[in-house]
Design a protein around this motif. Structure first.
Motif, PDB file in Angstrom:
ATOM      1  N   MET A  91      16.905  34.390-128.314  1.00 50.59           N
ATOM      2  CA  MET A  91      15.835  34.326-127.323  1.00 50.59           C
ATOM      3  C   MET A  91      16.391  33.831-125.995  1.00 50.59           C
ATOM      4  SD  MET A  91      12.140  32.351-127.380  1.00 50.59           S
ATOM      5  CE  MET A  91      11.533  33.179-128.851  1.00 50.59           C
ATOM      6  N   ALA A  92      17.226  32.789-126.042  1.00 45.05           N
ATOM      7  CA  ALA A  92      17.828  32.260-124.819  1.00 45.05           C
ATOM      8  C   ALA A  92      18.749  33.295-124.173  1.00 45.05           C
ATOM      9  CB  ALA A  92      18.597  30.976-125.128  1.00 45.05           C
ATOM     10  N   ALA A 103      18.745  36.326-114.852  1.00 43.14           N
ATOM     11  CA  ALA A 103      19.923  36.600-114.026  1.00 43.14           C
ATOM     12  C   ALA A 103      19.787  37.949-113.333  1.00 43.14           C
ATOM     13  CB  ALA A 103      21.196  36.543-114.874  1.00 43.14           C
ATOM     14  N   ALA A 104      19.289  38.939-114.047  1.00 44.39           N
ATOM     15  CA  ALA A 104      19.077  40.263-113.440  1.00 44.39           C
ATOM     16  C   ALA A 104      18.039  40.176-112.330  1.00 44.39           C
ATOM     17  CB  ALA A 104      18.646  41.268-114.507  1.00 44.39           C
ATOM     18  N   LEU A 106      30.321  21.839-123.083  1.00 43.25           N
ATOM     19  CA  LEU A 106      29.398  21.830-124.217  1.00 43.25           C
ATOM     20  C   LEU A 106      28.144  21.101-123.749  1.00 43.25           C
ATOM     21  CD1 LEU A 106      28.820  22.460-127.183  1.00 43.25           C
ATOM     22  CD2 LEU A 106      29.903  20.284-127.764  1.00 43.25           C
ATOM     23  N   LEU A 107      27.023  21.787-123.847  1.00 44.07           N
ATOM     24  CA  LEU A 107      25.777  21.287-123.277  1.00 44.07           C
ATOM     25  C   LEU A 107      24.659  21.452-124.297  1.00 44.07           C
ATOM     26  CD1 LEU A 107      24.355  20.492-120.513  1.00 44.07           C
ATOM     27  CD2 LEU A 107      24.130  22.938-120.122  1.00 44.07           C
ATOM     28  N   ARG A 108      23.914  20.373-124.556  1.00 46.12           N
ATOM     29  CA  ARG A 108      22.717  20.504-125.383  1.00 46.12           C
ATOM     30  C   ARG A 108      21.609  21.080-124.517  1.00 46.12           C
ATOM     31  NH1 ARG A 108      21.060  15.810-126.285  1.00 46.12           N
ATOM     32  NH2 ARG A 108      23.041  14.754-126.129  1.00 46.12           N
ATOM     33  N   PHE A 109      20.921  22.090-125.005  1.00 41.69           N
ATOM     34  CA  PHE A 109      19.923  22.826-124.226  1.00 41.69           C
ATOM     35  C   PHE A 109      18.909  21.894-123.574  1.00 41.69           C
ATOM     36  CE2 PHE A 109      16.304  25.450-123.278  1.00 41.69           C
ATOM     37  CZ  PHE A 109      16.872  26.643-122.857  1.00 41.69           C
ATOM     38  N   MET A 110      18.432  20.891-124.296  1.00 50.11           N
ATOM     39  CA  MET A 110      17.391  20.029-123.749  1.00 50.11           C
ATOM     40  C   MET A 110      17.894  19.129-122.630  1.00 50.11           C
ATOM     41  SD  MET A 110      14.711  21.203-125.072  1.00 50.11           S
ATOM     42  CE  MET A 110      13.537  20.022-124.418  1.00 50.11           C
ATOM     43  N   GLU A 111      19.216  19.039-122.423  1.00 54.42           N
ATOM     44  CA  GLU A 111      19.740  18.335-121.250  1.00 54.42           C
ATOM     45  C   GLU A 111      19.313  19.046-119.970  1.00 54.42           C
ATOM     46  OE1 GLU A 111      23.977  17.210-121.399  1.00 54.42           O
ATOM     47  OE2 GLU A 111      23.855  17.595-123.548  1.00 54.42           O
ATOM     48  N   LEU A 112      18.994  20.321-120.082  1.00 54.93           N
ATOM     49  CA  LEU A 112      18.533  21.093-118.933  1.00 54.93           C
ATOM     50  C   LEU A 112      17.085  20.768-118.564  1.00 54.93           C
ATOM     51  CD1 LEU A 112      20.014  24.478-120.139  1.00 54.93           C
ATOM     52  CD2 LEU A 112      20.847  23.123-118.187  1.00 54.93           C
ATOM     53  N   ALA A 132      12.043  27.751-119.373  1.00 51.47           N
ATOM     54  CA  ALA A 132      12.253  26.656-118.422  1.00 51.47           C
ATOM     55  C   ALA A 132      13.724  26.229-118.396  1.00 51.47           C
ATOM     56  CB  ALA A 132      11.354  25.478-118.772  1.00 51.47           C
ATOM     57  N   GLY A 133      14.332  26.115-119.563  1.00 47.33           N
ATOM     58  CA  GLY A 133      15.732  25.710-119.629  1.00 47.33           C
ATOM     59  C   GLY A 133      16.678  26.736-119.036  1.00 47.33           C
ATOM     60  N   CYS A 134      16.389  28.006-119.261  1.00 43.12           N
ATOM     61  CA  CYS A 134      17.245  29.068-118.699  1.00 43.12           C
ATOM     62  C   CYS A 134      17.123  29.118-117.178  1.00 43.12           C
ATOM     63  CB  CYS A 134      16.911  30.409-119.333  1.00 43.12           C
ATOM     64  SG  CYS A 134      17.588  30.590-121.006  1.00 43.12           S
ATOM     65  N   GLU A 135      15.927  28.862-116.656  1.00 44.84           N
ATOM     66  CA  GLU A 135      15.767  28.762-115.191  1.00 44.84           C
ATOM     67  C   GLU A 135      16.652  27.635-114.659  1.00 44.84           C
ATOM     68  OE1 GLU A 135      14.152  30.536-112.931  1.00 44.84           O
ATOM     69  OE2 GLU A 135      12.474  31.536-113.928  1.00 44.84           O
ATOM     70  N   ALA A 136      16.616  26.486-115.322  1.00 45.08           N
ATOM     71  CA  ALA A 136      17.421  25.343-114.900  1.00 45.08           C
ATOM     72  C   ALA A 136      18.914  25.636-115.036  1.00 45.08           C
ATOM     73  CB  ALA A 136      17.037  24.106-115.716  1.00 45.08           C
ATOM     74  N   LEU A 137      19.313  26.303-116.125  1.00 44.22           N
ATOM     75  CA  LEU A 137      20.720  26.651-116.313  1.00 44.22           C
ATOM     76  C   LEU A 137      21.183  27.611-115.235  1.00 44.22           C
ATOM     77  CD1 LEU A 137      23.369  26.545-117.873  1.00 44.22           C
ATOM     78  CD2 LEU A 137      22.446  28.310-119.404  1.00 44.22           C
ATOM     79  N   LEU A 138      20.372  28.595-114.922  1.00 47.61           N
ATOM     80  CA  LEU A 138      20.746  29.551-113.880  1.00 47.61           C
ATOM     81  C   LEU A 138      20.861  28.854-112.526  1.00 47.61           C
ATOM     82  CD1 LEU A 138      21.500  32.467-113.417  1.00 47.61           C
ATOM     83  CD2 LEU A 138      19.075  33.011-113.184  1.00 47.61           C
ATOM     84  N   ASP A 139      19.961  27.923-112.241  1.00 48.77           N
ATOM     85  CA  ASP A 139      20.075  27.133-111.005  1.00 48.77           C
ATOM     86  C   ASP A 139      21.409  26.391-110.991  1.00 48.77           C
ATOM     87  OD1 ASP A 139      17.514  27.936-110.233  1.00 48.77           O
ATOM     88  OD2 ASP A 139      16.559  26.036-110.817  1.00 48.77           O
TER      89      ASP A 139
END
Length: 162
Positions: free
Chosen positions: A20-21, A29-30, A114-120, A147-154
């Motif tokens: 899903m992520a 990203a697209a 190495l990043l835990r998703f919820m750190e985002l 929400a996390g993917c938005e933060a990761l992309l930022d």
């Protein structure tokens, strides 16, 4: 930019959270025009679902959001993922321990973070992304993952693509 960024999401079976992520980050990203610069994948630490398409609940949530998961199949995290990824994003502490154990077993030093998703998502009280395979709440997973993917992309745009 000299080279692209590689992101690998890791969960247990690679049929619910990590695919899903992967699909959500590809979509975002697209939308931002960053798709050509970011290689996005997902993998699991367990081999129960190898070769399987994403879980029906994951597919349903992605369909609702108009996000493609075409061609996605469950696979195991491997040496190349760990050696080549700029961001190895694990969905919970158990996945983090599994990845760290694999790194030790392979005797490698990951080049990425190495990043835990919820750190985002520091404002969330959850320690990990709940596994909808067990909770049945795929909608909650999609909300967190988006929400996390938005933060990761930022973060990627700030750290790597500027």
């Amino acid at each position: 930019m000299e080279r692209g960024v590689k992101v690998v999401f890791v969960c247990l079976g690679n049929i619910c959270r990590s695919p899903m992520a992967e699909a959500v980050l590809r979509h975002l990203a697209a939308q931002r025009g960053q798709g050509p610069y970011i290689e996005i994948d997902s993998a699991g630490t367990g081999d129960w679902h190898l070769g399987a398409v994403p879980h029906e609940g994951t597919r349903r949530e992605l369909d609702r959001a108009g996000i493609s998961y075409e061609g996605m199949r469950a696979r195991l995290v491997d040496r190349a993922d760990l050696e080549e990824a700029d961001y190895i994003v694990v969905m919970d502490r158990s996945n983090e321990r599994d990845v760290q154990e694999l790194v030790r077993a392979l005797g490698i030093v990951p080049q990425g973070r190495l990043l835990r998703f919820m750190e985002l998502l520091p404002d969330e009280e959850l320690d990990g992304v709940p596994d909808p395979y067990y909770t049945g709440d795929f909608e909650q997973t999609r909300r967190l993952v988006t929400a996390g993917c938005e933060a990761l992309l930022d973060r990627i745009e700030r750290e790597r693509l500027s």
